[in-house]
Design a protein around this motif. Structure first.
Motif, PDB file in Angstrom:
ATOM      1  N   GLN A   1     -14.751  46.710  16.014  1.00  0.00           N
ATOM      2  CA  GLN A   1     -14.099  45.598  16.703  1.00  0.00           C
ATOM      3  C   GLN A   1     -14.483  45.522  18.171  1.00  0.00           C
ATOM      4  OE1 GLN A   1      -9.849  45.658  16.361  1.00  0.00           O
ATOM      5  NE2 GLN A   1      -9.592  43.586  17.166  1.00  0.00           N
ATOM      6  N   LYS A   2     -14.820  46.666  18.774  1.00  0.00           N
ATOM      7  CA  LYS A   2     -15.166  46.672  20.195  1.00  0.00           C
ATOM      8  C   LYS A   2     -16.502  45.992  20.472  1.00  0.00           C
ATOM      9  CE  LYS A   2     -12.531  50.851  21.281  1.00  0.00           C
ATOM     10  NZ  LYS A   2     -12.578  52.237  21.798  1.00  0.00           N
ATOM     11  N   THR A   3     -17.272  45.694  19.421  1.00  0.00           N
ATOM     12  CA  THR A   3     -18.552  45.013  19.627  1.00  0.00           C
ATOM     13  C   THR A   3     -18.421  43.499  19.535  1.00  0.00           C
ATOM     14  OG1 THR A   3     -19.158  45.088  17.274  1.00  0.00           O
ATOM     15  CG2 THR A   3     -19.736  47.005  18.623  1.00  0.00           C
ATOM     16  N   ALA A   4     -17.198  42.993  19.508  1.00  0.00           N
ATOM     17  CA  ALA A   4     -16.979  41.553  19.317  1.00  0.00           C
ATOM     18  C   ALA A   4     -17.660  40.718  20.403  1.00  0.00           C
ATOM     19  CB  ALA A   4     -15.485  41.252  19.299  1.00  0.00           C
ATOM     20  N   ARG A   5     -17.878  41.310  21.574  1.00  0.00           N
ATOM     21  CA  ARG A   5     -18.521  40.576  22.658  1.00  0.00           C
ATOM     22  C   ARG A   5     -19.972  40.249  22.328  1.00  0.00           C
ATOM     23  NH1 ARG A   5     -18.743  42.663  28.959  1.00  0.00           N
ATOM     24  NH2 ARG A   5     -19.601  40.737  29.860  1.00  0.00           N
ATOM     25  N   THR A   6     -20.617  41.090  21.527  1.00  0.00           N
ATOM     26  CA  THR A   6     -22.014  40.866  21.151  1.00  0.00           C
ATOM     27  C   THR A   6     -22.162  40.404  19.707  1.00  0.00           C
ATOM     28  OG1 THR A   6     -22.170  43.241  20.678  1.00  0.00           O
ATOM     29  CG2 THR A   6     -22.950  42.507  22.826  1.00  0.00           C
ATOM     30  N   ILE A   7     -21.204  40.746  18.857  1.00  0.00           N
ATOM     31  CA  ILE A   7     -21.215  40.321  17.451  1.00  0.00           C
ATOM     32  C   ILE A   7     -19.918  39.566  17.198  1.00  0.00           C
ATOM     33  CG2 ILE A   7     -21.372  41.050  15.048  1.00  0.00           C
ATOM     34  CD1 ILE A   7     -23.878  41.651  16.595  1.00  0.00           C
TER      35      ILE A   7
ATOM     36  N   GLY B   1     -24.521  47.655  26.483  1.00  0.00           N
ATOM     37  CA  GLY B   1     -25.229  48.073  25.291  1.00  0.00           C
ATOM     38  C   GLY B   1     -24.860  49.470  24.833  1.00  0.00           C
ATOM     39  N   LEU B   2     -24.362  50.312  25.743  1.00  0.00           N
ATOM     40  CA  LEU B   2     -23.948  51.659  25.358  1.00  0.00           C
ATOM     41  C   LEU B   2     -22.682  51.605  24.505  1.00  0.00           C
ATOM     42  CD1 LEU B   2     -24.574  53.521  28.726  1.00  0.00           C
ATOM     43  CD2 LEU B   2     -26.074  53.383  26.738  1.00  0.00           C
ATOM     44  N   LEU B   3     -21.788  50.674  24.818  1.00  0.00           N
ATOM     45  CA  LEU B   3     -20.596  50.481  23.997  1.00  0.00           C
ATOM     46  C   LEU B   3     -21.001  50.001  22.610  1.00  0.00           C
ATOM     47  CD1 LEU B   3     -17.255  48.838  24.971  1.00  0.00           C
ATOM     48  CD2 LEU B   3     -18.473  47.970  22.993  1.00  0.00           C
ATOM     49  N   HIS B   4     -21.953  49.074  22.566  1.00  0.00           N
ATOM     50  CA  HIS B   4     -22.423  48.559  21.277  1.00  0.00           C
ATOM     51  C   HIS B   4     -23.064  49.681  20.460  1.00  0.00           C
ATOM     52  CE1 HIS B   4     -24.049  45.423  18.572  1.00  0.00           C
ATOM     53  NE2 HIS B   4     -25.049  46.279  18.430  1.00  0.00           N
ATOM     54  N   ALA B   5     -23.863  50.518  21.106  1.00  0.00           N
ATOM     55  CA  ALA B   5     -24.544  51.604  20.392  1.00  0.00           C
ATOM     56  C   ALA B   5     -23.556  52.603  19.818  1.00  0.00           C
ATOM     57  CB  ALA B   5     -25.526  52.305  21.334  1.00  0.00           C
ATOM     58  N   ALA B   6     -22.449  52.847  20.539  1.00  0.00           N
ATOM     59  CA  ALA B   6     -21.475  53.841  20.097  1.00  0.00           C
ATOM     60  C   ALA B   6     -20.552  53.309  19.002  1.00  0.00           C
ATOM     61  CB  ALA B   6     -20.641  54.309  21.286  1.00  0.00           C
TER      62      ALA B   6
ATOM     63  N   GLU C   1     -13.293  55.831  27.454  1.00  0.00           N
ATOM     64  CA  GLU C   1     -13.508  54.499  26.874  1.00  0.00           C
ATOM     65  C   GLU C   1     -14.614  53.774  27.619  1.00  0.00           C
ATOM     66  OE1 GLU C   1     -10.945  50.470  25.735  1.00  0.00           O
ATOM     67  OE2 GLU C   1      -9.992  52.151  26.778  1.00  0.00           O
ATOM     68  N   TYR C   2     -15.563  53.221  26.837  1.00  0.00           N
ATOM     69  CA  TYR C   2     -16.677  52.496  27.448  1.00  0.00           C
ATOM     70  C   TYR C   2     -16.184  51.233  28.159  1.00  0.00           C
ATOM     71  CZ  TYR C   2     -20.355  55.294  25.257  1.00  0.00           C
ATOM     72  OH  TYR C   2     -21.195  56.314  24.894  1.00  0.00           O
ATOM     73  N   ASN C   3     -16.814  50.936  29.272  1.00  0.00           N
ATOM     74  CA  ASN C   3     -16.502  49.748  30.055  1.00  0.00           C
ATOM     75  C   ASN C   3     -16.967  48.505  29.311  1.00  0.00           C
ATOM     76  OD1 ASN C   3     -16.062  47.826  32.014  1.00  0.00           O
ATOM     77  ND2 ASN C   3     -17.621  48.587  33.429  1.00  0.00           N
ATOM     78  N   ASN C   4     -16.015  47.635  28.955  1.00  0.00           N
ATOM     79  CA  ASN C   4     -16.349  46.412  28.229  1.00  0.00           C
ATOM     80  C   ASN C   4     -16.195  45.182  29.108  1.00  0.00           C
ATOM     81  OD1 ASN C   4     -17.240  45.014  25.977  1.00  0.00           O
ATOM     82  ND2 ASN C   4     -15.183  44.755  25.121  1.00  0.00           N
ATOM     83  N   GLU C   5     -16.153  45.379  30.419  1.00  0.00           N
ATOM     84  CA  GLU C   5     -15.998  44.265  31.353  1.00  0.00           C
ATOM     85  C   GLU C   5     -17.160  44.213  32.323  1.00  0.00           C
ATOM     86  OE1 GLU C   5     -11.952  43.652  32.873  1.00  0.00           O
ATOM     87  OE2 GLU C   5     -11.333  45.313  31.589  1.00  0.00           O
TER      88      GLU C   5
END
Length: 560
Positions: free
Chosen positions: A505-511, A454-459, A444-448
């Motif tokens: 949903q995991k991109t909520a931090r940027t979108i 940006g790698l989490l957003h790209a995935a 799981e990508y680090n969201n903290e």
């Protein structure tokens, strides 16, 4: 032992003397103008294989020292044709005079001017031109990139470094503060649609579907005379693109395959994990020393390092870099080694009555930023037929599709280049909790992270723009008189674009719109331009050295 030394010395002396004699022969002569016989000053006379040459003096004379052998002698001078000839040097000096012929091809080049063609020597307006062979197979993905730096008075600037995105072209500077400054583009007589189909602030390139390997010539009309043909649409200049046509003779097939790679250069060198820990903790200690606050800031900062490292062993960095649990190079994570390939296949030929040109193109290119990719496929069919001595007709049909996997906008936290703001002790993936303080990455990508990962957003996102363009034109010409021709043209240019976005949903931090389970949108747009030209062309030679040409008729264009 002495005998061996004497033998070696004698061999060296013979070798040296041999070299001296070998280079003692001279190739010399005089370079003159073939028509006038005048000496030419400053002509380059060179032997490329030896990287050796000479420049002619005030008398047009040159001299080059050469050893015996056979060479290719190349003579070049601005405004004259290049001359390549073979030279044999035996055991004597060689004298060789060279005559150069003036290169007047540029003056006899045919230039397209709206509804007709003229020789460049007869052009009085301001026109910049480039031939198709000059830009053919250039390692770029749009025709504007291929034209860049080749046209005087035409400034071409790419809005950013991402593939297939908008490009600004300015002909003799900007003419308006608020309105568009883009020139009018005309392909084979068809004014084409230049609408932007992107929903974001990063514009798309309406010409990205066009295969510039099909280009025969490009002319840019830069002065006010263009308005006499195209009206107010020519206020910012006109770019006339003429595609290749078939020629009578046997059918010729041409296939070209290109491939290449690109990689980022001069990347920013950031602190590694050990340097980051040492310098940041020293800054905290300095703050405590200045404020007299004991170890308040140092303790606070150690807690921040715990959080940024996701409680992995960042303290090992105090010993050595090898003992750092995490040492992420975020700069490398933002970039990728990119590859590209393209296929071009064409066939042309015909007879004295009918000629044809057919081409197909496929290309795929990755950008150096992650999630940046551009693909294009296009085809073109061009037919010209002469029914009899008076009637001729033809058609030109092309279709193209571009697919662009886009990167986030430059001002967004999710754009890959923002990754360089993240500290090197932050891991890309969450660590496995049962392995702490050692770092064992999970799936799981680090969201903290401090800034958005940006790698989490790209995935967990997709942003694709697909554009399709179909252009067709047909003409019928009737020769009423040797000096008068009537021509009727009908054309259509239809462009369809799809802007397709999906954010998990995991991109909520940027979108922010993705916070309620995700967000998706798909937008379809279409623009069409239909036009017809009906005109007479009159051309005659009034007297020796003088010619008169005139066009009169009507033009109608409807944009939908």
């Amino acid at each position: 032992m002495k005998r061996k030394i004497y033998t070696i010395l004698l061999a060296l002396m013979c070798f040296t003397v041999g070299e001296v004699f070998a280079q003692g022969f001279t190739l010399s002569g005089r370079v003159t103008d073939a028509s006038s016989g005048e000496a030419l000053i400053g002509v380059n006379v060179a032997v490329p294989s030896l990287n050796r040459g000479s420049v002619t003096d005030v008398n047009g004379r040159y001299s080059i020292n050469l050893s015996p052998g056979s060479y290719q002698l190349v003579t070049t001078y601005i405004g004259y044709k290049r001359v390549t000839q073979s030279v044999n040097i035996t055991n004597a000096d060689v004298s060789l005079d060279i005559q150069l012929e003036a290169d007047v091809v540029g003056l006899d080049q045919v230039v397209v001017l709206g509804y007709g063609e003229v020789s460049r020597r007869e052009v009085t307006g301001a026109i910049a031109s480039v031939r198709g062979e000059e830009i053919q197979f250039a390692p770029v993905n749009t025709i504007e990139n291929a034209m860049q730096g080749r046209l005087a008075g035409v400034h071409i600037q790419q809005n950013n470094g991402k593939l297939g995105q908008g490009i600004q072209m300015r002909v003799r500077g900007s003419s308006s503060v608020s309105a568009s400054n883009q020139p009018l583009y005309v392909v084979d007589g068809v004014p084409i649609v230049m609408d932007d189909f992107s929903l974001s602030s990063a514009q798309t390139n309406p010409l990205s579907q066009f295969n510039f390997n099909d280009v025969e010539s490009i002319q840019v009309l830069k002065d006010a005379s263009a308005a006499a043909i195209y009206g107010s649409r020519a206020a910012n200049g006109v770019v006339l693109i003429t595609t290749k046509s078939g020629r009578s003779g046997r059918t010729n097939f041409n296939y070209t395959y290109q491939f290449g790679t690109s990689e980022p250069t001069n990347k920013v060198e950031m602190l590694n994990a050990k340097e980051y820990v040492e310098y940041s903790r020293q800054a905290a200690a300095n703050t405590d020393a200045i404020l007299g606050s004991g170890t308040v800031y140092q303790n606070y900062w150690d807690g921040e390092l715990d959080y940024m490292s996701q409680y992995t062993n960042w303290r090992g960095c105090l010993q050595s870099l090898e003992q750092c649990a995490v040492n992420t190079n975020w700069v490398d994570a933002a970039f990728q080694d990119a590859g590209m390939y393209s296929h071009d296949l064409s066939a042309s030929g015909g007879n004295d009555r009918t000629t044809f040109f057919v081409s197909g193109h496929l290309s795929d290119q990755d950008g150096i930023l992650i999630k940046d990719r551009f693909q294009r496929i296009s085809t073109r069919i061009k037919l010209d037929h002469k029914a009899n001595d008076r009637i001729s007709m033809g058609m030109n049909i092309s279709a193209g599709r571009s697919f662009h996997e886009r990167v986030s906008n430059d001002n967004a936290f999710s754009t890959p280049i923002q990754l360089i703001a993240l500290p090197p002790i932050s891991p890309i993936f969450y660590p496995e909790e049962d392995a702490l303080p050692n770092y064992v990455p999970s799936l799981e990508y680090n969201n903290e992270t401090v800034y958005a990962n940006g790698l989490l957003h790209a995935a967990n996102s997709k942003y694709n723009v697909t554009t399709m363009r179909s252009t067709g034109t047909g003409y019928l010409a009737y020769q009423l008189h040797p000096t008068l021709q009537f021509r009727s043209e009908v054309s259509a240019d239809i462009m369809t674009g799809n802007d397709d976005q999906w954010y998990g949903q995991k991109t909520a931090r940027t979108i922010s719109a993705a916070a309620l389970g995700g967000y998706a949108s798909s937008s379809w747009q279409q623009s069409a331009s239909y036009s017809t030209n009906q005109y007479f062309n009159f051309a005659t030679n009034t007297m020796e050295g003088h010619a008169l040409t005139a066009d009169f008729g009507m033009s109608y264009q409807y944009n939908d």
